[in-house]
Design an enzyme around this catalytic site. Structure first.
Site, PDB file in Angstrom:
ATOM      1  N   LEU A 129    -132.711 -74.206 -67.149  1.00 51.44           N
ATOM      2  CA  LEU A 129    -133.698 -73.876 -66.132  1.00 51.44           C
ATOM      3  C   LEU A 129    -134.934 -74.721 -66.405  1.00 51.44           C
ATOM      4  CD1 LEU A 129    -133.520 -69.954 -65.922  1.00 51.44           C
ATOM      5  CD2 LEU A 129    -132.393 -71.629 -64.437  1.00 51.44           C
ATOM      6  N   ASP A 130    -135.508 -75.313 -65.358  1.00 46.92           N
ATOM      7  CA  ASP A 130    -136.714 -76.108 -65.525  1.00 46.92           C
ATOM      8  C   ASP A 130    -137.828 -75.274 -66.145  1.00 46.92           C
ATOM      9  OD1 ASP A 130    -135.499 -78.316 -64.382  1.00 46.92           O
ATOM     10  OD2 ASP A 130    -136.202 -77.835 -62.363  1.00 46.92           O
ATOM     11  N   ARG A 131    -138.796 -75.956 -66.734  1.00 45.50           N
ATOM     12  CA  ARG A 131    -139.906 -75.269 -67.406  1.00 45.50           C
ATOM     13  C   ARG A 131    -140.530 -74.187 -66.518  1.00 45.50           C
ATOM     14  NH1 ARG A 131    -144.095 -77.008 -71.138  1.00 45.50           N
ATOM     15  NH2 ARG A 131    -143.528 -79.209 -70.950  1.00 45.50           N
ATOM     16  N   ARG A 161    -135.045 -77.561 -55.487  1.00 44.04           N
ATOM     17  CA  ARG A 161    -136.385 -78.079 -55.201  1.00 44.04           C
ATOM     18  C   ARG A 161    -136.326 -79.276 -54.250  1.00 44.04           C
ATOM     19  NH1 ARG A 161    -138.498 -78.905 -61.174  1.00 44.04           N
ATOM     20  NH2 ARG A 161    -140.317 -79.782 -60.073  1.00 44.04           N
TER      21      ARG A 161
END
Length: 243
Positions: free
Chosen positions: A60-62, A168
């Site tokens: 998972l992205d930051r 995104r």
């Protein structure tokens, strides 16, 4: 933003071969070149929490919060990696700009983002599909371009393929960027909404995963409800039934 205060991982599911935790936003899954002084990572925290070596099944992205799975052995990693997106399913909540379609299949191929650390960079576009369902909409008194107000939608997104930054990039493609997305969103609007809500984050949360257990073959479904800043913003928008 670096993570100085030790975050807490909430355990959503655990058995003898895997576990699922709730990753807070602004926490990297593992140490990378973009760590920028971060002291804590989900991989390290999970290892300490479970007292054994762990392997993340995906990243998972930051800025993305939500359900993150770790395996306790390489055999479990291999078995789960062989599952398709029809059997290993992931769903997300997001707050996006505008009033999105009630339901929509986003079918738009994506080229891999340029990675300066790869010797051989793939350039051909890869199939990418995301299923969108709009849950709620609202309007806030924050100017957006030539308009004096901004319309926002709470959407649920299901990955039908797994490309880097797929959600995104797909939301940018359909002109409904995710609020708080510094890379694919609108910087001035993000800053204005952060000031309006009194909190600054990427509004993307992995709210559920479902998979076939690698040992029993039975389906396991895990939900990670909205919490923290995301939940507070949802309350502010009067979408409380989704918390």
């Amino acid at each position: 933003m670096c993570t100085d205060q030790k975050p807490l991982l909430k355990v959503l599911y655990q058995d003898d071969c895997l576990a699922v935790v709730s990753k807070p936003e602004k926490l990297l899954t593992h140490r990378t070149e973009i760590a920028n002084g971060d002291q804590y990572f989900a991989l390290q925290l999970a290892r300490d929490l479970f007292g054994k070596r762990v392997w993340p099944l995906y990243r998972l992205d930051r800025g993305t919060s939500g359900a993150l799975m770790f395996a306790f052995d390489p055999q479990t990693v291999s078995a789960l990696a062989q599952q398709t997106h029809e059997t290993f399913q992931k769903q997300y909540f997001a707050i996006v700009r505008g009033t999105s379609e009630k339901t929509m299949l986003i079918d738009h191929a994506l080229k891999p983002p340029v990675d300066p650390y790869l010797r051989v960079q793939k350039t051909e576009a890869q199939e990418a599909k995301t299923l969108l369902t709009t849950l709620a909409s609202a309007e806030v008194p924050v100017s957006s371009g030539k308009y004096e107000t901004t319309r926002l939608s709470l959407v649920k997104l299901e990955l039908l393929t797994g490309r880097r930054h797929q959600i995104r990039r797909h939301m940018k493609f359909i002109a409904h960027p995710i609020i708080g997305d510094a890379t694919y969103g609108k910087g001035p609007l993000n800053r204005a909404l952060a000031e309006y809500f009194g909190r600054d984050r990427l509004y993307l949360h992995c709210c559920g995963i479902s998979f076939l257990h690698p040992r029993t073959g039975t389906r396991v479904s895990i939900t990670d409800r909205l919490d923290g800043d995301f939940a507070e913003t949802v309350k502010q928008l009067r979408w409380v039934s989704y918390i």
